[in-house]
Motif scaffolding. Structure first.
Motif, PDB file in Angstrom:
ATOM      1  N   PHE A  68      20.497   2.676   2.749  1.00  0.00           N
ATOM      2  CA  PHE A  68      19.622   1.519   2.958  1.00  0.00           C
ATOM      3  C   PHE A  68      18.407   1.581   2.039  1.00  0.00           C
ATOM      4  N   SER A  69      17.928   2.777   1.760  1.00  0.00           N
ATOM      5  CA  SER A  69      16.759   2.914   0.885  1.00  0.00           C
ATOM      6  C   SER A  69      17.067   2.420  -0.521  1.00  0.00           C
ATOM      7  N   GLU A  70      18.310   2.596  -0.976  1.00  0.00           N
ATOM      8  CA  GLU A  70      18.692   2.107  -2.295  1.00  0.00           C
ATOM      9  C   GLU A  70      18.637   0.583  -2.349  1.00  0.00           C
ATOM     10  N   PHE A  71      19.061  -0.031  -1.277  1.00  0.00           N
ATOM     11  CA  PHE A  71      18.988  -1.488  -1.147  1.00  0.00           C
ATOM     12  C   PHE A  71      17.535  -1.963  -1.203  1.00  0.00           C
ATOM     13  N   ILE A  72      16.665  -1.287  -0.497  1.00  0.00           N
ATOM     14  CA  ILE A  72      15.242  -1.657  -0.467  1.00  0.00           C
ATOM     15  C   ILE A  72      14.623  -1.487  -1.853  1.00  0.00           C
ATOM     16  N   LYS A  73      14.925  -0.382  -2.492  1.00  0.00           N
ATOM     17  CA  LYS A  73      14.369  -0.109  -3.823  1.00  0.00           C
ATOM     18  C   LYS A  73      14.840  -1.135  -4.845  1.00  0.00           C
TER      19      LYS A  73
ATOM     20  N   LEU B  64      10.175   0.182  24.737  1.00  0.00           N
ATOM     21  CA  LEU B  64       8.802  -0.280  24.559  1.00  0.00           C
ATOM     22  C   LEU B  64       8.617  -0.881  23.167  1.00  0.00           C
ATOM     23  N   PRO B  65       7.885  -1.976  23.066  1.00  0.00           N
ATOM     24  CA  PRO B  65       7.604  -2.578  21.761  1.00  0.00           C
ATOM     25  C   PRO B  65       6.505  -1.797  21.049  1.00  0.00           C
ATOM     26  N   VAL B  66       6.839  -1.201  19.926  1.00  0.00           N
ATOM     27  CA  VAL B  66       5.889  -0.357  19.198  1.00  0.00           C
ATOM     28  C   VAL B  66       5.511  -1.037  17.880  1.00  0.00           C
ATOM     29  N   ASN B  67       4.229  -1.254  17.697  1.00  0.00           N
ATOM     30  CA  ASN B  67       3.754  -1.846  16.448  1.00  0.00           C
ATOM     31  C   ASN B  67       4.099  -0.949  15.265  1.00  0.00           C
ATOM     32  N   ASN B  68       4.588  -1.569  14.206  1.00  0.00           N
ATOM     33  CA  ASN B  68       4.892  -0.887  12.946  1.00  0.00           C
ATOM     34  C   ASN B  68       6.031   0.127  13.055  1.00  0.00           C
ATOM     35  N   ALA B  69       6.877  -0.008  14.076  1.00  0.00           N
ATOM     36  CA  ALA B  69       8.116   0.770  14.118  1.00  0.00           C
ATOM     37  C   ALA B  69       9.121   0.064  13.221  1.00  0.00           C
ATOM     38  N   THR B  70       9.655   0.774  12.233  1.00  0.00           N
ATOM     39  CA  THR B  70      10.568   0.191  11.253  1.00  0.00           C
ATOM     40  C   THR B  70      11.638   1.217  10.891  1.00  0.00           C
ATOM     41  N   TRP B  71      12.550   0.828  10.022  1.00  0.00           N
ATOM     42  CA  TRP B  71      13.592   1.762   9.575  1.00  0.00           C
ATOM     43  C   TRP B  71      12.972   2.993   8.907  1.00  0.00           C
ATOM     44  N   LEU B  72      11.836   2.805   8.234  1.00  0.00           N
ATOM     45  CA  LEU B  72      11.177   3.894   7.523  1.00  0.00           C
ATOM     46  C   LEU B  72      10.289   4.724   8.444  1.00  0.00           C
ATOM     47  N   HIS B  73       9.861   4.127   9.557  1.00  0.00           N
ATOM     48  CA  HIS B  73       9.023   4.804  10.553  1.00  0.00           C
ATOM     49  C   HIS B  73       9.647   4.552  11.923  1.00  0.00           C
ATOM     50  N   PRO B  74      10.761   5.223  12.234  1.00  0.00           N
ATOM     51  CA  PRO B  74      11.558   4.882  13.418  1.00  0.00           C
ATOM     52  C   PRO B  74      10.853   5.007  14.759  1.00  0.00           C
ATOM     53  N   GLU B  75       9.866   5.883  14.863  1.00  0.00           N
ATOM     54  CA  GLU B  75       9.124   6.023  16.120  1.00  0.00           C
ATOM     55  C   GLU B  75       7.754   5.361  16.055  1.00  0.00           C
ATOM     56  N   GLY B  76       7.481   4.658  14.984  1.00  0.00           N
ATOM     57  CA  GLY B  76       6.196   4.002  14.831  1.00  0.00           C
ATOM     58  C   GLY B  76       5.247   4.801  13.951  1.00  0.00           C
ATOM     59  N   PRO B  77       3.961   4.470  13.967  1.00  0.00           N
ATOM     60  CA  PRO B  77       2.970   5.142  13.123  1.00  0.00           C
ATOM     61  C   PRO B  77       3.015   6.662  13.270  1.00  0.00           C
ATOM     62  N   GLY B  78       2.973   7.344  12.140  1.00  0.00           N
ATOM     63  CA  GLY B  78       2.990   8.800  12.146  1.00  0.00           C
ATOM     64  C   GLY B  78       4.376   9.390  12.016  1.00  0.00           C
TER      65      GLY B  78
ATOM     66  N   GLY C 268       0.823  -1.197   0.000  1.00  0.00           N
ATOM     67  CA  GLY C 268       0.000   0.000   0.000  1.00  0.00           C
ATOM     68  C   GLY C 268       0.853   1.241   0.000  1.00  0.00           C
ATOM     69  N   GLU C 269       0.480   2.198   0.846  1.00  0.00           N
ATOM     70  CA  GLU C 269       1.140   3.500   0.846  1.00  0.00           C
ATOM     71  C   GLU C 269       2.628   3.378   1.115  1.00  0.00           C
ATOM     72  N   ASP C 270       3.025   2.500   2.070  1.00  0.00           N
ATOM     73  CA  ASP C 270       4.429   2.353   2.401  1.00  0.00           C
ATOM     74  C   ASP C 270       5.260   1.908   1.213  1.00  0.00           C
ATOM     75  N   ASP C 271       4.695   1.054   0.369  1.00  0.00           N
ATOM     76  CA  ASP C 271       5.435   0.584  -0.794  1.00  0.00           C
ATOM     77  C   ASP C 271       5.795   1.748  -1.706  1.00  0.00           C
ATOM     78  N   ASP C 272       4.881   2.692  -1.852  1.00  0.00           N
ATOM     79  CA  ASP C 272       5.168   3.867  -2.665  1.00  0.00           C
ATOM     80  C   ASP C 272       6.283   4.688  -2.040  1.00  0.00           C
ATOM     81  N   LYS C 273       6.246   4.849  -0.720  1.00  0.00           N
ATOM     82  CA  LYS C 273       7.272   5.626  -0.040  1.00  0.00           C
ATOM     83  C   LYS C 273       8.634   4.957  -0.178  1.00  0.00           C
ATOM     84  N   ARG C 274       8.667   3.625  -0.099  1.00  0.00           N
ATOM     85  CA  ARG C 274       9.918   2.900  -0.233  1.00  0.00           C
ATOM     86  C   ARG C 274      10.514   3.134  -1.618  1.00  0.00           C
TER      87      ARG C 274
END
Length: 404
Positions: free
Chosen positions: A125-130, A170-184, A55-61
């Motif tokens: 890292f984004s180049e690797f993902i792309k 704290l374990p945060v859902n959907n915290a990733t390299w692209l969203h380091p603090e989680g959603p938003g 979805g939206e994240d794929d476009d951002k990646r």
């Protein structure tokens, strides 16, 4: 957590664990520490807790900015082969952590190799993902560990678990390299500043942290405007290895990491010498103040800083201590080989955790004095947090390892 699907036996075990040891979802640290080894605890090995949703994240990646076209020649520096003493020489030092295996010192000889000048950045890292479509383990599991001061109130209110003895993780859902603090949260400048402004009355506060946590804080050197040049975080050892393989490189051995980080200096605590702040100058990014409640930000940063923010060591490597922990290739052990001299050592053949070196922006002498050249830590290969990154190494020729 909604993304977790444990089997019935595991559920019963965790239920019992909650009743006995508060609400920790991971194994606690048995040694003194700041939670720098906070891990998934091995309870998720071989499982996929969450799936990367298209979805939206794929476009951002796919839209991540370009910048990885200058080649390894400008990213790496040649580390000359040589012989050095690895580890902490003063076994009685009050800085030492005996349980970490910093001692005894070992004589190590290494062939020449290449090492990244900086930690791998979000841009790289984004180049690797792309190029590959790779999905990180934080994305697969559906969560990662985030420092509590970086989490918005509405997300904090949904978290019911913490790490025993390191409740700031704290374990945060959907915290990733692209969203380091989680959603938003985001690596994009406008989104990042907007996110951080919701944590604090003023977006100019260091990393958006409320002023009540900062003591006479100076204007931060970075408010996220260069976040693509920050070290990538929320990457596991497995993720780091995959990136290195894509680049035609590899993770450095622990011996290579320490040798390069020392930059030719002998018997020194830090990459520049033994004085933490020579002439009252900050030379790395660590916690300033009282951990974990207040940070004076006297070094200019509350969270991770962009690479090349501080002077390099004598061999041209930046931020080898502080900023973010760096994965090494070795399996963890404190039972070091007893040979008089080790040649191109690569560590044990097997283990449960991988070595991390260098310390992070969350290290402080009162709680975790591991931002030293000889200091060590560990984590499971599938674990990820907001303060672990990596850099790559590369052989000049075939390197013979005689101490596997």
């Amino acid at each position: 957590m909604t993304t977790r699907r444990p089997c019935m036996m595991r559920f019963l075990f965790l239920l019992l664990l909650f009743c006995v040891v508060d609400i920790s979802i991971v194994r606690s640290e048995e040694e003194e520490g700041c939670g720098c080894s906070v891990s998934r605890g091995g309870d998720a090995k071989g499982e996929t807790r969450g799936r990367h949703a298209e979805g939206e994240d794929d476009d951002k990646r796919k839209q991540a900015p370009k910048g990885f076209d200058d080649g390894d020649a400008s990213l790496m520096v040649l580390i000359p082969g040589g012989r050095f003493k690895m580890g902490l020489e003063d076994e009685k030092s009050d800085m030492a952590y005996p349980q970490d295996g910093e001692t005894p010192t070992r004589i190590v000889t290494l062939d020449a190799y290449y090492m990244d000048k900086t930690e791998v950045t979000n841009r790289h890292f984004s180049e690797f993902i792309k190029d590959t479509g790779y999905v990180t383990e934080a994305e697969k599991f559906g969560w990662s560990f985030v420092f509590d001061k970086f989490i918005k109130e509405d997300i904090l209110d949904t978290i019911e678990s913490a790490v025993k003895n390191a409740e700031w993780w704290l374990p945060v859902n959907n915290a990733t390299w692209l969203h380091p603090e989680g959603p938003g949260s985001s690596l994009d400048t406008s989104v990042y500043l907007n996110y951080m402004s919701k944590l604090s009355p003023s977006p100019s506060s260091p990393s958006g942290v409320a002023s009540s946590t900062v003591m006479d804080a100076p204007e931060p050197k970075d408010s996220g405007r260069d976040r693509w040049e920050h070290p990538v975080i929320h990457v596991s050892w497995n993720d780091a290895r995959a990136f290195c393989k894509w680049r035609g490189a590899r993770l450095p051995s622990e011996a290579e990491w320490e040798y390069a980080a020392r930059g030719g200096l002998k018997r020194k605590t830090y990459p520049w010498g033994n004085d933490l702040t020579p002439n009252d100058e900050h030379l790395m990014n660590i916690w300033q103040g009282k951990f974990p409640t207040s940070n004076s930000v006297s070094d200019g940063f509350y969270g991770p800083c962009p690479v090349r923010s501080f002077p390099p060591n004598k061999w041209g490597l930046y931020e080898t201590t502080g900023n973010v922990w760096e994965w090494c290739n070795d399996w963890w052990t404190i039972a070091h080989p007893k040979k008089k001299e080790l040649v191109n050592p690569r560590g044990p053949r097997a283990g449960e955790s991988r070595v991390m070196r260098g310390g992070s922006f969350l290290c402080h002498a009162s709680y975790c004095h591991r931002y030293r050249l000889s200091a060590r830590s560990k984590n499971t290969p599938d674990s990820s947090t907001g303060n672990i990154g990596f850099r790559c190494a590369k052989d000049t020729t075939a390197t013979k390892d005689t101490n596997m």
